[in-house]
Design a protein around this motif. Structure first.
Motif, PDB file in Angstrom:
ATOM      1  N   ARG A 208       0.814  -1.217   0.000  1.00  0.00           N
ATOM      2  CA  ARG A 208       0.000   0.000   0.000  1.00  0.00           C
ATOM      3  C   ARG A 208       0.848   1.267   0.000  1.00  0.00           C
ATOM      4  O   ARG A 208       0.426   2.326   0.474  1.00  0.00           O
ATOM      5  CB  ARG A 208      -0.954   0.005   1.201  1.00  0.00           C
ATOM      6  CG  ARG A 208      -1.990  -1.117   1.169  1.00  0.00           C
ATOM      7  CD  ARG A 208      -2.936  -1.010   2.334  1.00  0.00           C
ATOM      8  NE  ARG A 208      -2.266  -1.201   3.612  1.00  0.00           N
ATOM      9  CZ  ARG A 208      -2.866  -1.092   4.790  1.00  0.00           C
ATOM     10  NH1 ARG A 208      -4.145  -0.782   4.851  1.00  0.00           N
ATOM     11  NH2 ARG A 208      -2.196  -1.281   5.896  1.00  0.00           N
ATOM     12  N   ARG A 211      -0.645   4.194  -2.083  1.00  0.00           N
ATOM     13  CA  ARG A 211      -1.730   4.882  -1.388  1.00  0.00           C
ATOM     14  C   ARG A 211      -1.184   5.832  -0.328  1.00  0.00           C
ATOM     15  O   ARG A 211      -1.661   6.970  -0.174  1.00  0.00           O
ATOM     16  CB  ARG A 211      -2.667   3.862  -0.748  1.00  0.00           C
ATOM     17  CG  ARG A 211      -3.903   4.469  -0.092  1.00  0.00           C
ATOM     18  CD  ARG A 211      -4.747   3.400   0.579  1.00  0.00           C
ATOM     19  NE  ARG A 211      -5.172   2.383  -0.370  1.00  0.00           N
ATOM     20  CZ  ARG A 211      -5.863   1.299  -0.021  1.00  0.00           C
ATOM     21  NH1 ARG A 211      -6.182   1.111   1.260  1.00  0.00           N
ATOM     22  NH2 ARG A 211      -6.221   0.419  -0.924  1.00  0.00           N
ATOM     23  N   ARG A 212      -0.186   5.375   0.413  1.00  0.00           N
ATOM     24  CA  ARG A 212       0.412   6.215   1.450  1.00  0.00           C
ATOM     25  C   ARG A 212       1.064   7.461   0.856  1.00  0.00           C
ATOM     26  O   ARG A 212       0.925   8.571   1.383  1.00  0.00           O
ATOM     27  CB  ARG A 212       1.457   5.415   2.237  1.00  0.00           C
ATOM     28  CG  ARG A 212       0.884   4.311   3.109  1.00  0.00           C
ATOM     29  CD  ARG A 212       1.999   3.486   3.723  1.00  0.00           C
ATOM     30  NE  ARG A 212       1.513   2.410   4.550  1.00  0.00           N
ATOM     31  CZ  ARG A 212       1.254   2.501   5.847  1.00  0.00           C
ATOM     32  NH1 ARG A 212       1.428   3.665   6.458  1.00  0.00           N
ATOM     33  NH2 ARG A 212       0.830   1.460   6.528  1.00  0.00           N
ATOM     34  N   ALA A 214       0.325   8.830  -1.996  1.00  0.00           N
ATOM     35  CA  ALA A 214      -0.744   9.685  -2.537  1.00  0.00           C
ATOM     36  C   ALA A 214      -1.328  10.559  -1.437  1.00  0.00           C
ATOM     37  O   ALA A 214      -1.612  11.750  -1.655  1.00  0.00           O
ATOM     38  CB  ALA A 214      -1.829   8.834  -3.179  1.00  0.00           C
TER      39      ALA A 214
END
Length: 365
Positions: A208, A211-212, A214
């Motif tokens: 992830r 996502r982090r 982003a």
């Protein structure tokens, strides 16, 4: 480096010099819609970290320089890798120069530029020699300081806000918004190709990770938008466009009469913290790139010579703040697009073609 520390590095990298310079550059073009220009530029600029992350993941978490060598071979790959190293050095020189110019123009006019450059690069050398883990912990600590100081500045400005200064939002149409977004795409959003390409192989957990990053990327964007909104509501578009350093002027307005005053010193500390992280990342990217290209076991031997070279170039590469602003408005976005969009796109296409070739050969067997 932990994922949270990587997020802190990304957040501070985006704010960096942009939090001080972006408001005046964009407002001169987009007027009251400057904050929309920042949002538009961030959406376009997200292509750079997205493509670099995809590349590094497809090549088992290698750094961007290692990906260049793996995809294009020892000659063409080394040429592109050297281009990225020079880009990181160039960006680091501009970051150091920006701090020196601010200090000599606003605070200590009698102090030579090289003294400020020396202090910044001395910290960069020490940080590189201590390793990315120390940089991660340092960034995590600075992140809290930056958020508290900026939030305090905003809180103390509430009584001086004039929301009517934001109207009309689209007075000049979308053409003006796009014109304001143009310089912001290159500065600071496409520059994140450096931090993404350097930090990914050094993160302990890559699950992830996109996502982090982003979240950190768009939180940094959100802070820039807030700075734009507060600057416009306090000063108005016309005045903001003629300020040299809007954030510093904004901090001078913050306070409660005879109770809390002169908090611009705290704001300056927060800004220098962001700038220092950005400079360290550029410095580390360049040195690790040299280590990869020259196949060296360790690049710490080159840290001091590189720092000296950057100090020399920082005094000569940008003759004035006006020259720097003109360069950002005209040249920086195409220049950053080369390394942030076109080269990663080329590497992705070549990787995809090679992957298709391997699948066909396996199918034929």
């Amino acid at each position: 480096m932990t994922p949270v520390q990587a997020q802190a590095v990304m957040f501070l990298f985006i704010l960096g010099t942009a939090i001080l310079n972006v408001p005046v550059i964009i407002t001169a073009l987009a007027k009251q819609g400057a904050w929309l220009s920042v949002l538009l530029a961030a959406l376009v600029g997200w292509l750079a970290p997205l493509m670099v992350f995809t590349l590094c993941q497809k090549h088992q978490g290698r750094s961007l320089i290692e990906v260049c060598l793996s995809v294009l071979g020892p000659y063409a790959g080394a040429l592109l890798g050297a281009g990225y190293v020079l880009y990181a050095v160039h960006l680091g020189v501009l970051v150091a120069n920006d701090v020196g110019m601010f200090e000599t123009m606003m605070l200590q006019p009698e102090t030579p530029l090289w003294a400020f450059h020396l202090l910044l690069l001395l910290v960069a050398v020490c940080a590189y020699r201590l390793g990315p883990e120390v940089l991660g912990r340092f960034s995590q600590m600075l992140l809290l300081i930056v958020i508290v100081v900026i939030a305090l500045t905003f809180l103390l400005l509430i009584g001086k806000l004039h929301p009517e200064n934001l109207l009309p939002v689209l007075g000049g149409g979308w053409r003006r918004i796009v014109a304001g977004a143009y310089p912001a795409v290159g500065f600071p959003f496409l520059e994140t190709v450096i931090v993404t390409g350097w930090i990914l192989p050094r993160v302990e957990e890559t699950a992830r990770f996109l996502r982090r990053m982003a979240v950190a990327y768009f939180l940094g964007t959100g802070f820039l938008v807030l700075v734009m909104l507060f600057t416009l509501m306090v000063f108005g578009a016309e005045w903001t466009a003629h300020l040299t350093y809007p954030l510093y002027a904004l901090a001078q307005q913050a306070g409660i009469s005879d109770v809390i005053e002169r908090i611009e010193a705290l704001t300056l500390i927060a800004w220098i913290a962001c700038v220092q992280i950005k400079l360290i990342v550029c410095f580390a990217f360049a040195l690790d790139g040299l280590r990869t290209l020259l196949r060296l076991p360790d690049a710490r031997l080159f840290s001091i010579p590189l720092a000296v070279a950057m100090i020399i170039f920082a005094e000569t590469i940008v003759p004035s703040e006006v020259h720097l602003t003109e360069s950002v408005n005209i040249y920086w976005t195409p220049y950053s697009s080369l390394f942030g969009v076109f080269v990663p796109l080329l590497l992705l296409v070549v990787t995809w073609i090679r992957g298709m070739g391997k699948k066909r050969r396996k199918a034929s067997l």
